[in-house]
Design a protein around this motif. Structure first.
Motif, PDB file in Angstrom:
ATOM      1  N   ASN A  17       0.845  -1.188   0.000  1.00 17.33           N
ATOM      2  CA  ASN A  17       0.000   0.000   0.000  1.00 17.33           C
ATOM      3  C   ASN A  17       0.885   1.245   0.000  1.00 17.33           C
ATOM      4  OD1 ASN A  17      -1.515   2.263   1.357  1.00 17.33           O
ATOM      5  ND2 ASN A  17      -3.150   0.781   1.083  1.00 17.33           N
ATOM      6  N   SER A 141      -3.119   0.319  -7.095  1.00 23.41           N
ATOM      7  CA  SER A 141      -2.570   1.405  -6.287  1.00 23.41           C
ATOM      8  C   SER A 141      -3.653   2.409  -5.951  1.00 23.41           C
ATOM      9  CB  SER A 141      -1.452   2.106  -7.050  1.00 23.41           C
ATOM     10  OG  SER A 141      -0.523   1.169  -7.490  1.00 23.41           O
ATOM     11  N   GLY A 144      -5.791   0.973  -3.303  1.00 22.71           N
ATOM     12  CA  GLY A 144      -5.089   1.017  -2.022  1.00 22.71           C
ATOM     13  C   GLY A 144      -5.100   2.409  -1.422  1.00 22.71           C
TER      14      GLY A 144
END
Lengths: 194, 348
Positions: A17, A141, A144
């Protein structure tokens, strides 16, 4: 169990993350996580910009820069690509969908030169992902980052009502919280077996 | 390994140059093709607005008001309360509208029942916030209409204009107050009203309880005796639901009701009233002597009258009634404009 793309998604969203493991994008993370509404708006804008800029920079990097042997220029070029894309999106959105523009416009300007947005194409290039993998990486991404923002926003909204000691009020307690959540996110590291 | 420096330099320079040109052209085309005509007035209006985003104008922030006032000819230029007259004038100039003189508004607290003069039903020991206190059975105050005194208005005020006095009653600093209505909205008891600053005689009570009940709960509540209704020379006071209410359109701030009120529920915000004075324009019509509620004006018919400065209470009724406009020095005189009223209000 999971195919390659699923693994990349999980890895970029949870295990690596951006906020809690790589410690990138902290300025925006602390800036917009005060209220749920802005956090959600930012997450949506961020994810879409991330996916599209990942795709654009993959194309430029793999189809133009690598054949010319210009891999070392990637950071400069990626910044340029992202900035140009965001600027274009800003202009186009304003005309096509004023409603969306007023919702997301202020965030668009903020993320032009954000480190996460730049990190995604750079990681894609370093890992030599193919096009689909690069897209998944961008999407993961984004997911996250959204998760991080929304977790933080919901905690900070509660925190407004809490009796925080004076020295910790504001950013200090937010940093403490982020550290604790980051610790918790370490637990995801065993999620995938390579 | 041989590095062809010249080749790398030329290729990378050419590449960056080309990609820069592509981006530049692309953005230029996008800017031209998707150009949105933004009214330059919006930008200019936005610049003169204070940027507090307080919402007193009724729009979503300063940007919203700037757009509305530039686009819609119906939207008046004087809606910005914190900006006061200067901003209203600037906006009027930019948008080509006429700015009606904007009278500043200030928050007025419609309760005088502080901790010394009102009764509590129970001891409240929760969070010190009126919105929390009101959840506990409507608050600890015996009077259901009164100020709870936990200072929610003071804490929401973005301009620091409200302070709590030692008896737990909010006090508005009229100089700092911009009339943004944040306190009016936050107050769970609705004891705050935002009114034009020149409205300086107000019944500071919201109690709809009957007289005896109000009296039992609070020493300074309106007991609906009707004295003010009888004494008002302008028929501005009316009695409804056990509460006297001054019609701020009709009120001329003479202050007679303030003196008559047996419980001091009516408040005179005028710090000190000046006395009336008769000039040489007087033709001796005796109207002032007839209307004076305290018999301060006297004189012989067709001769210049005088006002007994000892007796005059500065109510301004004679000034208002004088057909020759021969009386000056107090309220309702023609020379008194908003700026003077403001000066007075600041002396409080």
């Amino acid at each position: 169990m999971l195919n390659e793309l699923g693994k990349i998604f999980i890895a970029s969203a949870l295990i690596n993350n951006f906020v809690f493991t790589r410690y990138l994008g902290l300025c925006i993370f602390f800036g917009v996580s005060k209220r749920m509404e802005t956090a959600v708006g930012m997450s949506m804008t961020f994810t879409s910009v991330m996916v599209i800029s990942a795709a654009l920079s993959w194309l430029v990097y793999n189809l133009v820069m690598l054949p010319l042997g210009l891999g070392f220029l990637k950071i400069v070029i990626f910044i340029g690509i992202v900035a140009a894309f965001v600027q274009a999106a800003d202009t186009i959105l304003r005309k096509i969908s004023p409603g969306l523009y007023y919702k997301l416009g202020i965030y668009l300007v903020l993320i032009t030169t954000n480190c996460i947005i730049l990190a995604v194409p750079v990681i894609n290039a370093d890992e030599k992902y193919n096009f689909m993998q690069a897209l998944t990486m961008g999407l993961g991404s984004g997911a996250g980052f959204s998760l991080a923002l929304i977790i933080m926003a919901s905690i900070r909204e509660k925190l407004e009502l809490a009796d925080v000691p004076k020295v910790f009020q504001g950013l200090p307690i937010a940093f403490v919280l982020t550290g604790l959540i980051a610790l918790a996110f370490l637990g995801f590291s065993g999620l995938i077996r390579l | 390994m041989q590095i062809d420096l010249v080749r790398i330099l030329t290729v990378s320079l050419a590449f960056i140059g080309i990609i820069g040109v592509i981006f530049g052209l692309g953005l230029a085309i996008a800017a031209a093709k998707f150009a949105v005509k933004v009214d330059p007035k919006v930008e200019r209006v936005r610049e003169v607005l204070p940027g507090a985003n307080c919402g007193a104008c009724g729009y979503a922030g300063c940007q919203g008001y700037a757009e509305a006032v530039a686009a819609n000819p119906e939207v008046p230029p004087n809606l910005c309360a914190p900006g006061k007259a200067a901003v209203a004038e600037a906006i009027a100039q930019i948008t080509g509208k006429t700015a009606a003189a904007v009278e500043p508004k200030v928050a007025r607290i419609f309760c005088q029942g502080d901790s010394a003069r009102s009764v509590k039903r129970f001891r409240y020991e929760g969070i010190k916030d009126c919105r929390a206190a009101v959840l506990a059975g409507g608050g600890d105050k015996a009077c259901a209409y009164g100020c709870l005194g936990y200072g929610t208005c003071a804490s929401v005020c973005p301009f620091g204009a409200i302070t709590m006095n030692e008896y737990d009653l909010p006090v508005v600093d009229v100089e700092k107050c911009t009339g943004c209505r944040k306190c009016e909205i936050a107050c769970p008891k609705k004891v705050i009203e935002v009114l034009p600053i020149s409205k300086q005689v107000l019944v500071r009570c919201h109690s709809l309880d009957s007289g005896p009940v109000t009296r039992k709960n609070c020493q300074v509540g309106c007991i609906a005796c009707g004295s003010c209704v009888k004494v008002c020379p302008f028929e501005a006071v009316s009695l409804n639901n056990n509460l006297a209410r001054i019609d701020i359109e009709k009120c001329r701030r003479c202050g007679l009701c303030v003196m008559k009120c047996p419980t001091n529920a009516i408040m005179d915000y005028i710090p000190h009233r000046t006395k009336a004075y008769i000039t040489d324009k007087c033709n001796g019509c005796t109207i002032c002597a007839k209307v004076c509620p305290v018999n301060a004006a006297s004189g012989v018919l067709k001769q210049k009258h005088v006002i007994d400065q000892e007796r005059c209470i500065g109510c301004g009724i004679c000034v208002d009634k004088c057909p020759k406009k021969a009386i000056i020095g107090t309220f309702n005189a023609e020379t008194m404009d908003i700026s003077e009223i403001l000066e007075e209000a600041k002396k409080v």
